[in-house]
Design an enzyme around this catalytic site. Structure first.
Site, PDB file in Angstrom:
ATOM      1  N   CYS A  78       0.831  -1.208   0.000  1.00  0.00           N
ATOM      2  CA  CYS A  78       0.000   0.000   0.000  1.00  0.00           C
ATOM      3  C   CYS A  78       0.864   1.256   0.000  1.00  0.00           C
ATOM      4  O   CYS A  78       1.866   1.322   0.701  1.00  0.00           O
ATOM      5  CB  CYS A  78      -0.900   0.028   1.234  1.00  0.00           C
ATOM      6  SG  CYS A  78      -2.298  -1.075   1.130  1.00  0.00           S
ATOM      7  N   HIS A  79       0.436   2.233  -0.771  1.00  0.00           N
ATOM      8  CA  HIS A  79       1.114   3.522  -0.779  1.00  0.00           C
ATOM      9  C   HIS A  79       0.644   4.351   0.414  1.00  0.00           C
ATOM     10  O   HIS A  79      -0.543   4.334   0.739  1.00  0.00           O
ATOM     11  CB  HIS A  79       0.776   4.301  -2.056  1.00  0.00           C
ATOM     12  CG  HIS A  79       1.341   3.701  -3.288  1.00  0.00           C
ATOM     13  ND1 HIS A  79       0.732   2.670  -3.968  1.00  0.00           N
ATOM     14  CD2 HIS A  79       2.472   3.986  -3.970  1.00  0.00           C
ATOM     15  CE1 HIS A  79       1.455   2.353  -5.019  1.00  0.00           C
ATOM     16  NE2 HIS A  79       2.522   3.132  -5.046  1.00  0.00           N
ATOM     17  N   MET A 121      -8.134  -0.001   0.601  1.00  0.00           N
ATOM     18  CA  MET A 121      -7.499  -0.741   1.702  1.00  0.00           C
ATOM     19  C   MET A 121      -7.614   0.028   3.009  1.00  0.00           C
ATOM     20  O   MET A 121      -7.773  -0.562   4.074  1.00  0.00           O
ATOM     21  CB  MET A 121      -6.037  -1.048   1.376  1.00  0.00           C
ATOM     22  CG  MET A 121      -5.857  -1.983   0.182  1.00  0.00           C
ATOM     23  SD  MET A 121      -6.865  -3.481   0.254  1.00  0.00           S
ATOM     24  CE  MET A 121      -6.277  -4.232   1.741  1.00  0.00           C
ATOM     25  N   GLU A 122      -7.549   1.340   2.939  1.00  0.00           N
ATOM     26  CA  GLU A 122      -7.693   2.156   4.135  1.00  0.00           C
ATOM     27  C   GLU A 122      -9.110   2.037   4.705  1.00  0.00           C
ATOM     28  O   GLU A 122      -9.292   1.963   5.923  1.00  0.00           O
ATOM     29  CB  GLU A 122      -7.357   3.614   3.817  1.00  0.00           C
ATOM     30  CG  GLU A 122      -5.880   3.860   3.609  1.00  0.00           C
ATOM     31  CD  GLU A 122      -5.309   3.365   2.278  1.00  0.00           C
ATOM     32  OE1 GLU A 122      -4.086   3.408   2.110  1.00  0.00           O
ATOM     33  OE2 GLU A 122      -6.088   2.935   1.388  1.00  0.00           O
ATOM     34  N   ASP A 136     -12.177  -6.111  21.545  1.00  0.00           N
ATOM     35  CA  ASP A 136     -11.184  -5.954  22.614  1.00  0.00           C
ATOM     36  C   ASP A 136     -11.800  -5.339  23.867  1.00  0.00           C
ATOM     37  O   ASP A 136     -11.509  -5.775  24.980  1.00  0.00           O
ATOM     38  CB  ASP A 136     -10.022  -5.084  22.129  1.00  0.00           C
ATOM     39  CG  ASP A 136      -8.992  -4.865  23.225  1.00  0.00           C
ATOM     40  OD1 ASP A 136      -8.487  -5.860  23.774  1.00  0.00           O
ATOM     41  OD2 ASP A 136      -8.719  -3.692  23.547  1.00  0.00           O
TER      42      ASP A 136
END
Length: 168
Positions: A78-79, A121-122, A136
């Site tokens: 990824c950039h 992707m982000e 969590d």
């Protein structure tokens, strides 16, 4: 699948970061989702703000935004992007909304950038980390939670234009 479509692989089969230097900068948007299903008591604890670790929804939103900014550190090809928009929305899923009666939270991550490469992707990372944060923060009361349906819903911009997922 045509190997020419795998842009992260060179002619010798070696992985590489795609060269986007010659691409035009365009406004790009990506929307991704994730769902986390849980026991109804766990959902009530979250909605009522009574989780022992604090405000689960606010923390999950912040975690998703922070994760979106770190995607290039997590996914090797990824950039790094100068993200212009990162918004996390979280809505309860109540038993009347689903035929199977499952309850939980639905997470939508909307990200934007003006750049040479997409921001899918982000958006996927943001939705995933927001769901993981919910897990969590409440796992002490419900280890059986299930994170599902992490997927891209829409992307806009770039050479390929607009793509929208057709939902069942």
């Amino acid at each position: 699948m045509d190997e020419k479509l795998l842009s992260h692989v060179d002619e010798n089969g070696q992985v590489r970061m795609v060269d986007v230097g010659a691409k035009a900068e365009t406004e790009r948007i990506a929307i991704a989702e994730a769902s986390i299903y849980m026991h109804p008591d766990t959902l009530n604890l979250i909605i009522e703000g009574k989780a022992a670790k604090g405000d689960v929804l606010a923390t999950a939103r912040v975690a998703g935004i922070m994760a979106s900014k770190r995607t290039a550190d997590l996914i090797p090809m990824c950039h790094p992007l100068l993200i212009t928009k990162s918004k996390i929305e979280i809505e309860p899923i109540v038993d009347a909304q689903r035929a199977d009666g499952k309850v939980g939270l639905h997470i939508i991550a909307t990200l934007g950038v003006t750049g040479k490469t997409g921001i899918e992707m982000e958006a996927l990372t943001a939705a995933s980390v927001a769901a993981l944060t919910v897990y969590d923060m409440t796992k002490a009361v419900d280890r059986g939670m299930e994170i599902t349906d992490v997927r891209l819903l829409r992307k806009e911009g770039g050479k390929s234009g607009v793509w929208t997922r057709e939902l069942d």
